[in-house]
Scaffold this motif. Structure first.
Motif, PDB file in Angstrom:
ATOM      1  N   MET A  58      47.798  16.437  52.477  1.00 52.81           N
ATOM      2  CA  MET A  58      47.881  17.800  51.011  1.00 52.81           C
ATOM      3  C   MET A  58      47.137  18.726  51.359  1.00 52.81           C
ATOM      4  O   MET A  58      45.412  18.661  51.601  1.00 52.81           O
ATOM      5  CB  MET A  58      47.826  17.528  49.469  1.00 52.81           C
ATOM      6  N   ILE A  59      47.134  19.862  51.897  1.00 49.02           N
ATOM      7  CA  ILE A  59      46.431  20.943  52.023  1.00 49.02           C
ATOM      8  C   ILE A  59      46.157  21.676  50.335  1.00 49.02           C
ATOM      9  O   ILE A  59      47.400  21.910  49.262  1.00 49.02           O
ATOM     10  CB  ILE A  59      47.615  22.143  53.072  1.00 49.02           C
ATOM     11  N   GLU A  60      44.891  22.215  50.239  1.00 50.59           N
ATOM     12  CA  GLU A  60      44.719  23.111  48.606  1.00 50.59           C
ATOM     13  C   GLU A  60      44.914  24.393  49.329  1.00 50.59           C
ATOM     14  O   GLU A  60      44.159  24.815  50.554  1.00 50.59           O
ATOM     15  CB  GLU A  60      43.362  21.865  48.405  1.00 50.59           C
ATOM     16  N   LEU A  61      44.939  25.226  47.988  1.00 52.21           N
ATOM     17  CA  LEU A  61      44.590  26.620  48.287  1.00 52.21           C
ATOM     18  C   LEU A  61      43.025  26.501  48.167  1.00 52.21           C
ATOM     19  O   LEU A  61      42.994  26.371  46.553  1.00 52.21           O
ATOM     20  CB  LEU A  61      45.511  27.295  47.251  1.00 52.21           C
ATOM     21  N   MET A  62      42.097  27.325  48.982  1.00 59.19           N
ATOM     22  CA  MET A  62      40.716  27.230  48.839  1.00 59.19           C
ATOM     23  C   MET A  62      40.263  28.592  47.466  1.00 59.19           C
ATOM     24  O   MET A  62      41.652  28.834  46.888  1.00 59.19           O
ATOM     25  CB  MET A  62      40.752  28.220  49.721  1.00 59.19           C
ATOM     26  N   LYS A  63      39.560  28.492  47.443  1.00 60.68           N
ATOM     27  CA  LYS A  63      38.871  28.971  45.869  1.00 60.68           C
ATOM     28  C   LYS A  63      38.292  30.586  46.439  1.00 60.68           C
ATOM     29  O   LYS A  63      38.059  30.555  47.556  1.00 60.68           O
ATOM     30  CB  LYS A  63      37.750  28.603  44.964  1.00 60.68           C
ATOM     31  N   LEU A  64      38.421  31.637  45.692  1.00 64.34           N
ATOM     32  CA  LEU A  64      38.207  32.910  46.602  1.00 64.34           C
ATOM     33  C   LEU A  64      37.270  32.663  46.190  1.00 64.34           C
ATOM     34  O   LEU A  64      36.201  32.554  45.236  1.00 64.34           O
ATOM     35  CB  LEU A  64      39.029  34.195  45.379  1.00 64.34           C
ATOM     36  N   PRO A  65      35.995  33.474  47.259  1.00 62.92           N
ATOM     37  CA  PRO A  65      34.201  33.592  46.699  1.00 62.92           C
ATOM     38  C   PRO A  65      34.669  34.568  46.240  1.00 62.92           C
ATOM     39  O   PRO A  65      33.358  35.031  45.940  1.00 62.92           O
ATOM     40  CB  PRO A  65      34.101  33.529  48.247  1.00 62.92           C
ATOM     41  N   PHE A  66      35.371  35.109  45.096  1.00 62.71           N
ATOM     42  CA  PHE A  66      34.496  36.697  44.190  1.00 62.71           C
ATOM     43  C   PHE A  66      35.863  36.655  43.198  1.00 62.71           C
ATOM     44  O   PHE A  66      37.034  36.107  43.476  1.00 62.71           O
ATOM     45  CB  PHE A  66      34.583  37.552  45.294  1.00 62.71           C
ATOM     46  N   LYS A  67      35.179  37.340  42.154  1.00 63.75           N
ATOM     47  CA  LYS A  67      36.087  37.327  41.448  1.00 63.75           C
ATOM     48  C   LYS A  67      37.314  38.233  42.142  1.00 63.75           C
ATOM     49  O   LYS A  67      37.500  39.397  42.825  1.00 63.75           O
ATOM     50  CB  LYS A  67      35.190  38.937  40.009  1.00 63.75           C
ATOM     51  N   GLU A  68      38.532  38.580  41.573  1.00 56.79           N
ATOM     52  CA  GLU A  68      39.893  39.627  41.926  1.00 56.79           C
ATOM     53  C   GLU A  68      39.668  40.818  42.594  1.00 56.79           C
ATOM     54  O   GLU A  68      40.011  41.987  42.588  1.00 56.79           O
ATOM     55  CB  GLU A  68      41.144  38.787  41.543  1.00 56.79           C
ATOM     56  N   SER A  69      38.935  41.422  41.084  1.00 55.38           N
ATOM     57  CA  SER A  69      38.326  42.727  40.846  1.00 55.38           C
ATOM     58  C   SER A  69      37.509  43.038  41.705  1.00 55.38           C
ATOM     59  O   SER A  69      37.120  44.111  41.625  1.00 55.38           O
ATOM     60  CB  SER A  69      38.388  42.799  39.459  1.00 55.38           C
ATOM     61  N   ALA A  70      36.695  42.093  42.318  1.00 51.73           N
ATOM     62  CA  ALA A  70      34.823  43.181  43.115  1.00 51.73           C
ATOM     63  C   ALA A  70      35.741  43.564  44.661  1.00 51.73           C
ATOM     64  O   ALA A  70      34.618  44.608  44.959  1.00 51.73           O
ATOM     65  CB  ALA A  70      34.893  41.238  43.821  1.00 51.73           C
ATOM     66  N   LEU A  71      37.332  43.882  44.984  1.00 52.18           N
ATOM     67  CA  LEU A  71      36.946  44.543  45.678  1.00 52.18           C
ATOM     68  C   LEU A  71      37.555  45.975  45.962  1.00 52.18           C
ATOM     69  O   LEU A  71      37.266  46.758  46.771  1.00 52.18           O
ATOM     70  CB  LEU A  71      38.241  43.768  47.376  1.00 52.18           C
ATOM     71  N   ALA A  72      37.222  46.663  44.594  1.00 53.80           N
ATOM     72  CA  ALA A  72      37.680  47.419  44.247  1.00 53.80           C
ATOM     73  C   ALA A  72      36.396  48.952  44.037  1.00 53.80           C
ATOM     74  O   ALA A  72      35.409  47.920  44.499  1.00 53.80           O
ATOM     75  CB  ALA A  72      38.605  47.373  42.945  1.00 53.80           C
ATOM     76  N   PRO A  73      37.229  50.153  44.694  1.00 54.45           N
ATOM     77  CA  PRO A  73      37.936  50.695  44.530  1.00 54.45           C
ATOM     78  C   PRO A  73      39.168  50.350  46.192  1.00 54.45           C
ATOM     79  O   PRO A  73      39.863  50.869  46.211  1.00 54.45           O
ATOM     80  CB  PRO A  73      37.462  52.245  44.704  1.00 54.45           C
ATOM     81  N   TYR A  74      38.223  49.660  47.230  1.00 55.08           N
ATOM     82  CA  TYR A  74      39.174  49.625  48.251  1.00 55.08           C
ATOM     83  C   TYR A  74      40.295  48.594  48.451  1.00 55.08           C
ATOM     84  O   TYR A  74      40.798  49.517  49.371  1.00 55.08           O
ATOM     85  CB  TYR A  74      37.826  48.506  49.516  1.00 55.08           C
ATOM     86  N   VAL A  75      40.768  47.331  47.770  1.00 55.76           N
ATOM     87  CA  VAL A  75      41.389  46.649  47.330  1.00 55.76           C
ATOM     88  C   VAL A  75      41.417  46.415  46.312  1.00 55.76           C
ATOM     89  O   VAL A  75      40.564  45.940  45.298  1.00 55.76           O
ATOM     90  CB  VAL A  75      41.234  45.829  48.122  1.00 55.76           C
ATOM     91  N   SER A  76      42.582  46.761  45.432  1.00 60.08           N
ATOM     92  CA  SER A  76      42.751  46.576  43.690  1.00 60.08           C
ATOM     93  C   SER A  76      42.772  45.272  43.785  1.00 60.08           C
ATOM     94  O   SER A  76      43.188  44.452  43.998  1.00 60.08           O
ATOM     95  CB  SER A  76      43.808  47.287  44.142  1.00 60.08           C
ATOM     96  N   GLU A  77      42.916  44.654  41.932  1.00 54.76           N
ATOM     97  CA  GLU A  77      42.915  43.885  41.546  1.00 54.76           C
ATOM     98  C   GLU A  77      44.088  42.877  42.218  1.00 54.76           C
ATOM     99  O   GLU A  77      44.490  42.211  41.788  1.00 54.76           O
ATOM    100  CB  GLU A  77      42.807  43.316  40.286  1.00 54.76           C
ATOM    101  N   GLU A  78      45.082  43.928  41.752  1.00 57.81           N
ATOM    102  CA  GLU A  78      46.604  43.467  41.684  1.00 57.81           C
ATOM    103  C   GLU A  78      46.913  43.100  43.318  1.00 57.81           C
ATOM    104  O   GLU A  78      47.536  42.174  43.212  1.00 57.81           O
ATOM    105  CB  GLU A  78      47.476  44.703  41.084  1.00 57.81           C
ATOM    106  N   THR A  79      46.223  44.258  43.758  1.00 57.52           N
ATOM    107  CA  THR A  79      46.046  44.009  45.581  1.00 57.52           C
ATOM    108  C   THR A  79      45.953  42.029  46.217  1.00 57.52           C
ATOM    109  O   THR A  79      46.710  41.069  46.119  1.00 57.52           O
ATOM    110  CB  THR A  79      45.820  45.088  46.443  1.00 57.52           C
TER     111      THR A  79
END
Length: 187
Positions: free
Chosen positions: A1-22
């Motif tokens: 079984m293949i697992e979805l990796m855990k993001l190494p940062f918070k979903e909001s951490a890329l803003a303003p370059y990439v939004s949390e929604e993206t």
């Protein structure tokens, strides 16, 4: 079984370059869908307990496994993508030196990656990868292809599928690429 990796940062951490929604759509919908599809396709097969990289290598260029190959490639490519992002983190001194030897400056590497990403027609990936003899190269792959099957060891990549940027940049790939390469890659 293949697992979805855990993001190494918070979903909001890329803003303003990439939004949390993206990030939520890209990771939680697209990346997760590839993982789910691979698991569906390998369930009860010879690939059920096979590591992801081996699935990619064993299914490459085999028409009967094209759907599995594409989805497994996308899982791998996205794993590399999320780990290519350096929130306050850069490559270690050894890799920085190797980049300087091959590309002269980190800015020259950034320019090369951005140029290849903007030129890539359709969907795909731009990579910094290590070839035979340890030489660093920038290369592109289309769709779910990955440098693994070309004899390269991926180091980092840039996703230029529209789902990586469309919510934030619409059809302005160049703006996304420039913001991503300049501000988010761990170069």
């Amino acid at each position: 079984m293949i697992e979805l990796m855990k993001l190494p940062f918070k979903e909001s951490a890329l803003a303003p370059y990439v939004s949390e929604e993206t990030v939520q759509f890209h990771y939680g919908k697209h990346h997760k869908a590839y993982v789910d599809k691979v698991n569906e396709l390998i369930s009860g097969t010879e690939f059920q307990d096979t590591p992801l990289e081996e699935i990619i290598e064993r299914t490459f260029d085999k028409p009967e496994y094209q759907v599995l190959y594409n989805n497994a490639g996308q899982v791998f490519n996205h794993n590399v993508y999320w780990n290519s992002i350096g929130i306050g983190e850069k490559f270690d001194a050894d890799m920085q030196e190797r980049i300087a030897e091959r590309f002269e400056t980190r800015d020259a590497l950034r320019e090369k990656l951005a140029d290849e990403a903007v030129k890539l027609f359709g969907s795909g990936w731009v990579w910094l990868a290590e070839g035979k003899g340890g030489k660093l190269d920038v290369l592109t792959t289309r769709n779910g292809d990955t440098p693994l099957v070309l004899g390269f060891k991926p180091i980092l990549n840039l996703d230029v599928w529209e789902h990586a940027y469309y919510l934030d940049y619409q059809n302005r790939r160049k703006d996304y690429v420039e913001a991503f390469v300049k501000n988010l890659l761990k170069i």
